[in-house]
Design an enzyme around this catalytic site. Sequence first.
Site, PDB file in Angstrom:
ATOM      1  CG  ASN A  54      -0.941  -1.395   7.175  1.00 11.52           C
ATOM      2  OD1 ASN A  54      -1.528  -1.902   6.321  1.00 11.52           O
ATOM      3  ND2 ASN A  54      -1.370   0.294   6.343  1.00 11.52           N
ATOM      4  N   GLY A  64       1.631  -2.209  -0.433  1.00  7.24           N
ATOM      5  CA  GLY A  64       2.734  -2.033   0.794  1.00  7.24           C
ATOM      6  C   GLY A  64       4.105  -0.905   0.602  1.00  7.24           C
ATOM      7  CB  SER A  65       7.676  -1.115   0.821  1.00 11.01           C
ATOM      8  OG  SER A  65       8.621  -1.829  -0.217  1.00 11.01           O
ATOM      9  CB  THR A  66       7.818   2.764  -2.335  1.00 12.55           C
ATOM     10  OG1 THR A  66       6.436   4.135  -2.407  1.00 12.55           O
ATOM     11  CG2 THR A  66       7.609   3.639  -4.788  1.00 12.55           C
ATOM     12  CB  THR A  96       7.731  -4.727  -1.739  1.00 16.50           C
ATOM     13  OG1 THR A  96       8.710  -4.732  -0.863  1.00 16.50           O
ATOM     14  CG2 THR A  96       7.498  -5.539  -1.984  1.00 16.50           C
ATOM     15  N   GLY A  97       6.367  -2.332  -3.966  1.00 17.48           N
ATOM     16  CA  GLY A  97       6.091  -1.863  -5.358  1.00 17.48           C
ATOM     17  C   GLY A  97       6.339  -2.084  -7.009  1.00 17.48           C
ATOM     18  CB  CYS A 111       0.182   4.418   3.570  1.00 18.30           C
ATOM     19  SG  CYS A 111      -1.981   3.584   3.170  1.00 18.30           S
ATOM     20  CD  GLU A 136      -7.009  -1.439  -3.668  1.00 19.15           C
ATOM     21  OE1 GLU A 136      -5.878  -0.937  -2.230  1.00 19.15           O
ATOM     22  OE2 GLU A 136      -8.080  -2.599  -3.063  1.00 19.15           O
TER      23      GLU A 136
HETATM   24  P1  NDP Z   1       6.318  -4.700   1.575  1.00 18.73           P
HETATM   25  O1  NDP Z   1       6.261  -3.559   1.365  1.00 18.73           O
HETATM   26  O2  NDP Z   1       7.775  -5.346   1.608  1.00 18.73           O
HETATM   27  O3  NDP Z   1       6.068  -6.259   0.819  1.00 18.73           O
HETATM   28  C1  NDP Z   1       5.992  -7.450   0.808  1.00 18.73           C
HETATM   29  C2  NDP Z   1       4.934  -8.408   0.504  1.00 18.73           C
HETATM   30  O4  NDP Z   1       5.316  -8.428  -0.768  1.00 18.73           O
HETATM   31  C3  NDP Z   1       4.925 -10.301   1.268  1.00 18.73           C
HETATM   32  O5  NDP Z   1       3.360 -10.537   1.473  1.00 18.73           O
HETATM   33  C4  NDP Z   1       6.000 -10.486  -0.137  1.00 18.73           C
HETATM   34  O6  NDP Z   1       5.687 -11.506  -0.542  1.00 18.73           O
HETATM   35  C5  NDP Z   1       5.883  -9.438  -1.508  1.00 18.73           C
HETATM   36  N1  NDP Z   1       6.900  -9.785  -1.925  1.00 18.73           N
HETATM   37  C6  NDP Z   1       8.009  -9.135  -2.611  1.00 18.73           C
HETATM   38  N2  NDP Z   1       8.111  -9.080  -3.545  1.00 18.73           N
HETATM   39  C7  NDP Z   1       7.325  -9.368  -4.050  1.00 18.73           C
HETATM   40  C8  NDP Z   1       7.545  -9.727  -5.457  1.00 18.73           C
HETATM   41  N3  NDP Z   1       9.130  -9.638  -6.532  1.00 18.73           N
HETATM   42  N4  NDP Z   1       6.505  -9.957  -5.996  1.00 18.73           N
HETATM   43  C9  NDP Z   1       5.025 -10.607  -5.367  1.00 18.73           C
HETATM   44  N5  NDP Z   1       4.729  -9.969  -4.611  1.00 18.73           N
HETATM   45  C10 NDP Z   1       6.529 -10.102  -4.061  1.00 18.73           C
HETATM   46  O7  NDP Z   1       6.282  -5.078   3.547  1.00 18.73           O
HETATM   47  P2  NDP Z   1       7.055  -5.190   4.408  1.00 18.73           P
HETATM   48  O8  NDP Z   1       5.462  -6.558   5.250  1.00 18.73           O
HETATM   49  O9  NDP Z   1       8.551  -5.717   4.355  1.00 18.73           O
HETATM   50  O10 NDP Z   1       7.116  -3.806   5.122  1.00 18.73           O
HETATM   51  C11 NDP Z   1       8.370  -3.097   4.502  1.00 18.73           C
HETATM   52  C12 NDP Z   1       7.637  -1.437   4.469  1.00 18.73           C
HETATM   53  O11 NDP Z   1       6.248  -1.207   3.534  1.00 18.73           O
HETATM   54  C13 NDP Z   1       6.909  -0.985   5.908  1.00 18.73           C
HETATM   55  O12 NDP Z   1       8.254  -0.820   6.808  1.00 18.73           O
HETATM   56  C14 NDP Z   1       6.180   0.316   5.862  1.00 18.73           C
HETATM   57  O13 NDP Z   1       7.038   1.330   5.655  1.00 18.73           O
HETATM   58  C15 NDP Z   1       5.919  -0.098   4.493  1.00 18.73           C
HETATM   59  N6  NDP Z   1       4.466  -0.614   4.612  1.00 18.73           N
HETATM   60  C16 NDP Z   1       3.161   0.099   3.747  1.00 18.73           C
HETATM   61  C17 NDP Z   1       2.202  -0.710   3.619  1.00 18.73           C
HETATM   62  C18 NDP Z   1       0.527   0.840   3.150  1.00 18.73           C
HETATM   63  O14 NDP Z   1      -0.300   0.430   3.909  1.00 18.73           O
HETATM   64  N7  NDP Z   1       1.405   1.306   1.734  1.00 18.73           N
HETATM   65  C19 NDP Z   1       1.315  -1.148   4.407  1.00 18.73           C
HETATM   66  C20 NDP Z   1       2.809  -2.360   5.533  1.00 18.73           C
HETATM   67  C21 NDP Z   1       4.342  -1.969   5.381  1.00 18.73           C
HETATM   68  P3  NDP Z   1       7.178 -13.055  -0.663  1.00 18.73           P
HETATM   69  O15 NDP Z   1       8.336 -12.640   0.379  1.00 18.73           O
HETATM   70  O16 NDP Z   1       6.485 -14.358  -0.315  1.00 18.73           O
HETATM   71  O17 NDP Z   1       7.473 -12.271  -2.509  1.00 18.73           O
END
Ligand code: NDP
Length: 491
Positions: A159, A234-236, A238-239, A290, A467
């Site tokens: 984003n 990113g998302s909680t 994936t966090g 976010c 940050e």
């Molecule tokens: P994600 O939050 O799912 O993050 C994806 C990234 O995380 C990719 O680069 C992926 O790389 C990496 N990743 C995934 N698993 C791991 C792991 N175990 N260890 C290290 N890296 C990892 O983003 P999405 O783009 O899929 O968006 C999903 C949702 O997240 C959106 O719909 C939105 O709601 C939210 N979002 C929130 C943001 C914010 O600013 N807080 C920004 C963007 C999205 P790889 O595939 O190579 O592992």
Amino acid sequence: MVLAVRYPEQLGTIPHAFINGAGCSGVGAVRPLTDPATGRVFLETNESSPEQAQNAVQAAKAALPAWSDTAPGKRADVLFRLAGLIEAQADELAVVEALNVGKPLSQAKRDVGRAADYFRFYAGCCDKLNGDTIPLGPDKTALTVMEPVGVTVHILPWNYPISTLARGVAPALAAGATVVAKPSELTPLSAIMVAQLAIEAGLLDGVLNVVCGAGSVGETLCTHPDTAHVTFTGSTQTGRSVMQSASAPIAGVTLELGGKSPVVVLADADLDAAADGIAKGIFFNAGQVCAAGARLICDRSVHDDLLEKLIQAAQKLTIGHPLDDPDLGPLVSSDQLSRVEGFVVRAKEAGFRCVTGGQRARPKGLEGGLFYEPTIFADVPANSEIAQSEIFGPVLITQLCDTFDEALTLSNNSPFGLVAGIYTANVTKAMRYARQVEAGQVFINGFLQGGDTVPFGGVKQSGIGREKGLAGLAAYTVEKSIVLNHAEGQL
Ligand code: NDP
């Protein structure tokens, strides 16, 4: 309206990864990059392989001694020059960013400007990373020195690709750490362009590397034994897995995760100012923010007046191709569009009142684009899905309250705690709210009113760490304590 978009010529010359000072092609899967406004593929890239990710960490490790030993003033020179080069290429960077993310051109330009600002701010910090002294009596002296943490990994969202890159990478470089950045697979281009500019600015080879891709690149970086810190936005959900990955090397983590930020409007507020701030706070970047103010918690006595102003503001917004600089561009991907549509459909099925929007937008000539109308649901129950979940799209909900305490309780009724806002003429209530709301950042009478040098980050499930500002340096430095015994006869 752009009916035949002319894509910039330099797109084809941007490499697909940047490792050890040189652009290279990815050796992983082919990744088409699509203009979300037209559906047209404007570039085919190759993702990086897990081996390339490992090579990038190795390059960052090899570059660490030379960069951390570079005199602070010289590190600052490089970062100042990089800020200038980003500004000099702002137009090209903004076009690439607008096209890749789908964001309106003026918003993309603002992001590029912010990226330059981050590099400039942290350039000024290079020679101010002071340690401390600790009294231990006349015969011993204890001092601390701030050392770079080591190799840092930055997993970036789609984003705000360039500004998120800069707000994490600039303090890491200022601290003398080295970097492997992994932009989202959807929006890889601006990070690679910045890495190219960094070399032009005089950065040593290997200090800033960029790898791209999806599937396992992120995990490879985070689990690498030489990774010392991971910064993830990113998302909680994936966090959580990033945190788990980073536990392998016992790396530190900064997590900037989801939000469902409340904005309270009390009866004595300036309703025009509130409507303006709230509309910008949820519809900016098509709500893919976010920190978006996604929940309006409004005193019942002024709710209908404010709602009317918000409906008018939403209906006035222009929607179109990002390069035409409308108010709203498309959502970034069809996945994101389906996600937003899903929330809205379920909310309608649950019987909630959609007062404007609520469907895909189909601007003339761009009917196939991934656009969504600015949408408002009024008077939504506090524990419903649409009030609790992060939607990450242009969807505002309103909730009604009768007292200040009720507004505060509703604000804190969320798994998230990123940002909060309040509009009121009563400074006592405003400050009481600011101190009691569960959020990392609070805006009074001006939601998201700027502040890129102000610490930013969440509480609860919105993340850990900070940050921006001086606080943003903490993740990239390690305080080492040194105790010297200088008693007579000891030296
Ligand atoms: P994600 O939050 O799912 O993050 C994806 C990234 O995380 C990719 O680069 C992926 O790389 C990496 N990743 C995934 N698993 C791991 C792991 N175990 N260890 C290290 N890296 C990892 O983003 P999405 O783009 O899929 O968006 C999903 C949702 O997240 C959106 O719909 C939105 O709601 C939210 N979002 C929130 C943001 C914010 O600013 N807080 C920004 C963007 C999205 P790889 O595939 O190579 O592992």
